[in-house]
Design an enzyme around this catalytic site. Structure first.
Site, PDB file in Angstrom:
ATOM      1  N   CYS A   2       0.823  -1.212   0.000  1.00  0.00           N
ATOM      2  CA  CYS A   2       0.000   0.000   0.000  1.00  0.00           C
ATOM      3  C   CYS A   2       0.860   1.266   0.000  1.00  0.00           C
ATOM      4  O   CYS A   2       1.938   1.306   0.586  1.00  0.00           O
ATOM      5  CB  CYS A   2      -0.869   0.039   1.241  1.00  0.00           C
ATOM      6  SG  CYS A   2      -1.908  -1.404   1.399  1.00  0.00           S
ATOM      7  N   ARG A  27       5.882  -0.809  -5.943  1.00  0.00           N
ATOM      8  CA  ARG A  27       5.817  -1.522  -4.667  1.00  0.00           C
ATOM      9  C   ARG A  27       4.774  -2.622  -4.705  1.00  0.00           C
ATOM     10  O   ARG A  27       4.749  -3.477  -3.822  1.00  0.00           O
ATOM     11  CB  ARG A  27       5.485  -0.546  -3.536  1.00  0.00           C
ATOM     12  CG  ARG A  27       6.531   0.543  -3.382  1.00  0.00           C
ATOM     13  CD  ARG A  27       6.026   1.652  -2.511  1.00  0.00           C
ATOM     14  NE  ARG A  27       5.958   1.246  -1.133  1.00  0.00           N
ATOM     15  CZ  ARG A  27       6.742   1.697  -0.175  1.00  0.00           C
ATOM     16  NH1 ARG A  27       7.652   2.574  -0.455  1.00  0.00           N
ATOM     17  NH2 ARG A  27       6.602   1.288   1.049  1.00  0.00           N
ATOM     18  N   TRP A  72      -2.961  -2.879  -1.491  1.00  0.00           N
ATOM     19  CA  TRP A  72      -2.553  -4.272  -1.665  1.00  0.00           C
ATOM     20  C   TRP A  72      -3.404  -5.048  -0.662  1.00  0.00           C
ATOM     21  O   TRP A  72      -3.263  -4.868   0.546  1.00  0.00           O
ATOM     22  CB  TRP A  72      -1.063  -4.419  -1.362  1.00  0.00           C
ATOM     23  CG  TRP A  72      -0.495  -5.771  -1.650  1.00  0.00           C
ATOM     24  CD1 TRP A  72      -0.065  -6.240  -2.857  1.00  0.00           C
ATOM     25  CD2 TRP A  72      -0.272  -6.827  -0.711  1.00  0.00           C
ATOM     26  NE1 TRP A  72       0.412  -7.516  -2.726  1.00  0.00           N
ATOM     27  CE2 TRP A  72       0.299  -7.902  -1.427  1.00  0.00           C
ATOM     28  CE3 TRP A  72      -0.500  -6.978   0.655  1.00  0.00           C
ATOM     29  CZ2 TRP A  72       0.641  -9.099  -0.817  1.00  0.00           C
ATOM     30  CZ3 TRP A  72      -0.155  -8.178   1.262  1.00  0.00           C
ATOM     31  CH2 TRP A  72       0.412  -9.218   0.529  1.00  0.00           C
ATOM     32  N   ASN A  97      -2.402   2.653   5.504  1.00  0.00           N
ATOM     33  CA  ASN A  97      -1.479   1.527   5.306  1.00  0.00           C
ATOM     34  C   ASN A  97      -1.350   0.827   6.644  1.00  0.00           C
ATOM     35  O   ASN A  97      -1.280   1.500   7.679  1.00  0.00           O
ATOM     36  CB  ASN A  97      -0.075   2.008   4.927  1.00  0.00           C
ATOM     37  CG  ASN A  97       0.007   2.546   3.520  1.00  0.00           C
ATOM     38  OD1 ASN A  97      -0.974   2.503   2.782  1.00  0.00           O
ATOM     39  ND2 ASN A  97       1.175   3.061   3.161  1.00  0.00           N
ATOM     40  N   GLY A  98      -1.250  -0.494   6.639  1.00  0.00           N
ATOM     41  CA  GLY A  98      -1.092  -1.222   7.894  1.00  0.00           C
ATOM     42  C   GLY A  98      -2.285  -2.123   8.139  1.00  0.00           C
ATOM     43  O   GLY A  98      -3.114  -2.334   7.252  1.00  0.00           O
ATOM     44  N   GLU A 480      17.882 -19.245  -2.663  1.00  0.00           N
ATOM     45  CA  GLU A 480      17.585 -18.020  -3.402  1.00  0.00           C
ATOM     46  C   GLU A 480      17.120 -18.349  -4.826  1.00  0.00           C
ATOM     47  O   GLU A 480      16.167 -17.737  -5.332  1.00  0.00           O
ATOM     48  CB  GLU A 480      18.839 -17.127  -3.407  1.00  0.00           C
ATOM     49  CG  GLU A 480      18.727 -15.831  -4.172  1.00  0.00           C
ATOM     50  CD  GLU A 480      17.595 -14.905  -3.722  1.00  0.00           C
ATOM     51  OE1 GLU A 480      16.989 -15.152  -2.677  1.00  0.00           O
ATOM     52  OE2 GLU A 480      17.318 -13.940  -4.461  1.00  0.00           O
ATOM     53  N   LYS A 484      13.488 -17.333  -6.339  1.00  0.00           N
ATOM     54  CA  LYS A 484      13.335 -16.559  -7.584  1.00  0.00           C
ATOM     55  C   LYS A 484      12.385 -17.287  -8.523  1.00  0.00           C
ATOM     56  O   LYS A 484      11.481 -16.694  -9.084  1.00  0.00           O
ATOM     57  CB  LYS A 484      14.686 -16.375  -8.306  1.00  0.00           C
ATOM     58  CG  LYS A 484      15.662 -15.406  -7.709  1.00  0.00           C
ATOM     59  CD  LYS A 484      15.283 -13.956  -7.780  1.00  0.00           C
ATOM     60  CE  LYS A 484      14.493 -13.547  -6.600  1.00  0.00           C
ATOM     61  NZ  LYS A 484      15.177 -13.006  -5.458  1.00  0.00           N
ATOM     62  N   GLU A 487       8.679 -17.273  -7.239  1.00  0.00           N
ATOM     63  CA  GLU A 487       7.946 -16.001  -7.175  1.00  0.00           C
ATOM     64  C   GLU A 487       7.609 -15.419  -8.534  1.00  0.00           C
ATOM     65  O   GLU A 487       6.594 -14.750  -8.674  1.00  0.00           O
ATOM     66  CB  GLU A 487       8.619 -14.978  -6.244  1.00  0.00           C
ATOM     67  CG  GLU A 487       9.881 -14.327  -6.706  1.00  0.00           C
ATOM     68  CD  GLU A 487      10.401 -13.301  -5.683  1.00  0.00           C
ATOM     69  OE1 GLU A 487      11.619 -13.137  -5.622  1.00  0.00           O
ATOM     70  OE2 GLU A 487       9.619 -12.662  -4.967  1.00  0.00           O
ATOM     71  N   HIS A 503      17.149 -37.953   3.165  1.00  0.00           N
ATOM     72  CA  HIS A 503      16.353 -37.895   4.395  1.00  0.00           C
ATOM     73  C   HIS A 503      14.916 -37.510   4.091  1.00  0.00           C
ATOM     74  O   HIS A 503      14.170 -37.124   4.991  1.00  0.00           O
ATOM     75  CB  HIS A 503      16.995 -36.913   5.382  1.00  0.00           C
ATOM     76  CG  HIS A 503      18.376 -37.327   5.776  1.00  0.00           C
ATOM     77  ND1 HIS A 503      18.634 -38.403   6.594  1.00  0.00           N
ATOM     78  CD2 HIS A 503      19.591 -36.839   5.402  1.00  0.00           C
ATOM     79  CE1 HIS A 503      19.943 -38.546   6.732  1.00  0.00           C
ATOM     80  NE2 HIS A 503      20.547 -37.608   6.014  1.00  0.00           N
ATOM     81  N   LYS A 602       6.534  -5.193  -3.680  1.00  0.00           N
ATOM     82  CA  LYS A 602       7.968  -4.935  -3.597  1.00  0.00           C
ATOM     83  C   LYS A 602       8.380  -4.632  -2.160  1.00  0.00           C
ATOM     84  O   LYS A 602       9.402  -5.097  -1.684  1.00  0.00           O
ATOM     85  CB  LYS A 602       8.326  -3.750  -4.511  1.00  0.00           C
ATOM     86  CG  LYS A 602       9.796  -3.393  -4.523  1.00  0.00           C
ATOM     87  CD  LYS A 602      10.615  -4.517  -5.141  1.00  0.00           C
ATOM     88  CE  LYS A 602      12.102  -4.295  -5.048  1.00  0.00           C
ATOM     89  NZ  LYS A 602      12.856  -5.546  -5.266  1.00  0.00           N
TER      90      LYS A 602
HETATM   91  O1  M6R Z   1      13.106  -4.919   1.278  1.00  0.00           O
HETATM   92  P1  M6R Z   1      13.550  -6.172   1.973  1.00  0.00           P
HETATM   93  O2  M6R Z   1      14.878  -6.626   1.526  1.00  0.00           O
HETATM   94  O3  M6R Z   1      13.460  -6.066   3.468  1.00  0.00           O
HETATM   95  O4  M6R Z   1      12.497  -7.277   1.526  1.00  0.00           O
HETATM   96  C1  M6R Z   1      12.514  -8.557   2.059  1.00  0.00           C
HETATM   97  C2  M6R Z   1      11.707  -9.509   1.219  1.00  0.00           C
HETATM   98  O5  M6R Z   1      10.368  -9.101   1.183  1.00  0.00           O
HETATM   99  C3  M6R Z   1      12.230  -9.591  -0.227  1.00  0.00           C
HETATM  100  O6  M6R Z   1      13.564  -9.940  -0.266  1.00  0.00           O
HETATM  101  C4  M6R Z   1      11.407 -10.627  -1.021  1.00  0.00           C
HETATM  102  O7  M6R Z   1      11.653 -11.904  -0.534  1.00  0.00           O
HETATM  103  C5  M6R Z   1      11.743 -10.512  -2.515  1.00  0.00           C
HETATM  104  N1  M6R Z   1      10.545 -10.403  -3.289  1.00  0.00           N
HETATM  105  C6  M6R Z   1      12.484 -11.676  -3.034  1.00  0.00           C
HETATM  106  O8  M6R Z   1      12.777 -11.553  -4.394  1.00  0.00           O
END
Ligand code: M6R
Length: 607
Positions: A2, A27, A72, A97-98, A480, A484, A487, A503, A602
């Site tokens: 938001c 965002r 959002w 927001n929140g 990681e 990627k 997402e 395991h 974001k």
């Molecule tokens: O802004 P930040 O680095 O604190 O964000 C943390 C996560 O929300 C962020 O890394 C998220 O996992 C990404 N979308 C990953 O690509």
């Protein structure tokens, strides 16, 4: 996530609101809306989808006071009726927001008082609550009274139809700032929304309420006492972030990594030695006192912390724990005052990381260091020490260049501590500096593998699942890579330390399960090779990102992507690049919205 923009001026502020929202678009959001006060009425425009739609719908709207929002969805589906601003009885309008945790109880109370709810949001209770107190006092007092009943996190903007030159704003747990213009004032959840109108900014503190008028403003703290907060001049610049030759921001940001790393490492690479001062003036006094490190972060930033743990313990010989911020913040942990608490965040506004930082302080931690990409963010402002990664604006929701620059920063931290603790001699320091100077060009070489990775990605387009394997320092890189892929391509991907296969996860392996492995030429290589045999023996299709001289051979069901020579401790940075590219090209195959993947934002500014 938001976003909020608000303005009071002696001119039409609709385009300021819309342009502000456009700056916050990256965002992530699902609907948008604005309200202006005009001729004693509230004129509201809302739309589902892009801000461009809101811009079209509000093209003929006029107002000199207004608030706007990108939503959002948390409470209630994305829809026009749930989009902000929310209005109470045509008089009070609120953007928020929140998350209000006690909204159900408040909703019941307000319904009993005769208020009708037209949305499923928690925000609407704020509008009705303010309305319920407005008859007894000013908009400021009504807002303060309403806020005293809220449990949860908020940044809000409030206007009233019968108050044409005033807006009220408040924050607790969500960021909000005040933009100071000449005879006009603004509010926003992020400075980038206001650069079009002013660079003068007041960062509101936890619990602040501000009464914003045309010519002046008054800030009140949690006790309702009028206070002064400093006016800062923002260092951000308003250059628009252009895509240039690239198809998506993610692709552009992957390719910006050599420059982002060079910029992040600039101060160190141009000098002959590393000093604690690069983490802030007080680091020189603080670092010798610390005996352990606690890293707090979320998502990709958490993975950076996991890599750092290997470096810090092995190179600097300092004990290190890494925790997911959303877990740590609710854990009754025992503080060690000699621990350095390191928060890692691209945005510097992630609600859980910010809360974890505050939890650490309340628990008794004295030393805090933020590694962050946004200079004026809350996490930076609330930490004693800081290191700014210089990745530049990261627009794609999938974090790429922020991650590798975080790793660079964490490596510097490792080296500075290692030096202080007598773990590296001047010769080794010079060798590490040499490797760091060489890092951007090494990353460039890996980027040259893009066409091959694009080709490989075709094999993933029809897959439902994927497994990622790594060992040691590269296990977080496997995590990681899986993050990627999931997402942006929506393929279910999991990562395991390769030794864990037998395991449990080996049960999943068959011909339909692609298994991606990070294969550096390090001391665990032979162990990894055995793990890969286990996969192949069960018919799993292997995709191995192998350093030179690993002698892993291309064969039926075994695809090799040949990486350069092993890069020692910096290898995780190089091995990240092909996994980013793989996720990007698989997402292209699947036709997803690469830069704005579904359901994600974001900047995660709510819990
Ligand atoms: O802004 P930040 O680095 O604190 O964000 C943390 C996560 O929300 C962020 O890394 C998220 O996992 C990404 N979308 C990953 O690509």
């Amino acid at each position: 996530m938001c976003g909020i923009v608000g303005a009071v001026a002696k001119r039409n502020i609709v385009s300021i609101l819309v342009n502000g929202l456009l700056r916050l678009e990256y965002r992530g959001y699902d609907s948008a809306g604005l309200v202006v006060v005009h001729d004693g009425k509230l004129d509201r425009v809302r739309s589902i989808g892009r801000v461009a739609e809101l811009a079209t719908k509000s093209a003929n709207t006029y107002g000199e006071l207004g608030i706007a929002h990108t939503r959002w969805a948390t409470h209630g589906v994305p829809s026009e009726r749930n989009a902000h601003p929310h209005i109470s009885r045509d008089l009070i309008a609120v953007v928020h927001n929140g998350i209000i945790e006690n909204y159900e109880e408040l909703r019941t109370d307000l319904t009993e008082q005769g208020y009708e709810f037209t949305s499923d949001t928690d925000t609407e209770v704020i509008a009705h609550l303010i309305h319920s107190h407005y008859a007894q006092g000013s908009l400021l007092v009504a807002t303060q009274m309403a806020l005293s009943r809220l449990i949860g996190a908020y940044a809000i903007g409030v206007v009233a139809a019968d108050n044409p030159h005033q807006l009220i704003a408040a924050r607790k747990g969500s960021p909000l700032l005040l933009g100071v213009g000449e005879g006009e004032h603004f509010i926003a959840s992020d400075m980038s929304a206001l650069l079009q109108v002013t660079k003068n900014v007041v960062y509101l503190e936890e619990g602040d309420v501000v009464e914003v008028n045309l010519a002046n403003y008054r800030i009140f703290d949690t006790q309702g006492i009028s206070i002064q907060r400093p006016v800062n001049v923002s260092q951000l610049n308003n250059d628009s972030v252009e895509l240039g030759e690239y198809q998506h921001y993610m692709q552009k940001e992957i390719h910006e990594q050599p420059q982002a790393l060079a910029d992040t490492l600039e101060s160190v690479c141009n000098s002959q030695t590393m000093v604690p001062g690069i983490f802030g003036a007080e680091a020189t006094a603080i670092f010798p006192q610390i005996d352990s490190i606690l890293i707090l972060a979320c998502g990709t930033s958490h993975h950076a912390g996991m890599v750092a743990r290997y470096w810090l313990e092995e190179i600097a010989g300092i004990q290190c724990t890494v925790e997911i911020a959303s877990e740590y913040r609710y854990r009754a942990s025992v503080a060690n005052p000699n621990t350095l608490v390191v928060t890692i965040s691209q945005s510097g506004e992630t609600a859980d990381t910010l809360a974890a930082l505050n939890h650490a302080k309340v628990t008794g931690h004295l030393f805090t260091l933020a590694i962050c990409n946004v200079p004026e963010s809350a996490i930076i402002r609330q930490s004693k020490l800081r290191f700014l990664t210089r990745a530049g604006p990261e627009i794609g929701v999938a974090s790429t260049k922020a991650f590798t620059t975080q790793l660079a920063a964490l490596f510097l931290l490792t080296l500075v501590l290692a030096k202080l603790r007598g773990r590296i001699d001047p010769e080794r320091e010079q060798q590490f500096l040499h490797e760091l100077r060489h890092l951007p060009s090494a990353v460039k070489k890996v980027l040259a593998l893009e066409p091959q990775i694009a080709e490989l990605s075709r094999n993933f387009a029809d897959k439902q699942h994927a497994l990622f394997l790594g060992r040691g320092l590269h296990y977080p890189i496997a995590l990681e890579g899986a993050l990627k892929l999931k997402e942006i391509s929506y393929i279910h991907a999991e990562a395991y330390p390769a030794g864990e296969l037998k395991h449990g996860p080996l049960a999943l392996v068959d011909k339909d399960m692609p298994v991606v492995s990070v294969a550096p030429n390090d001391m665990l290589l032979e162990k990894l090779k055995s793990n890969l045999q286990e996969v192949r023996a069960r018919g799993g299709e292997l995709y191995v990102f192998a350093d030179a001289n690993t002698h892993i051979k291309e064969a039926e069901g075994v695809h090799i992507l040949q990486m350069p020579e092993h890069a020692g401790f910096l290898s995780p940075i190089l091995h990240t690049i092909p996994l980013q590219l793989l996720a990007y090209y698989v997402a292209l195959q699947k036709g997803t919205d690469v830069d704005k993947p579904r359901n994600l934002a974001k900047s995660v500014t709510v819990e």
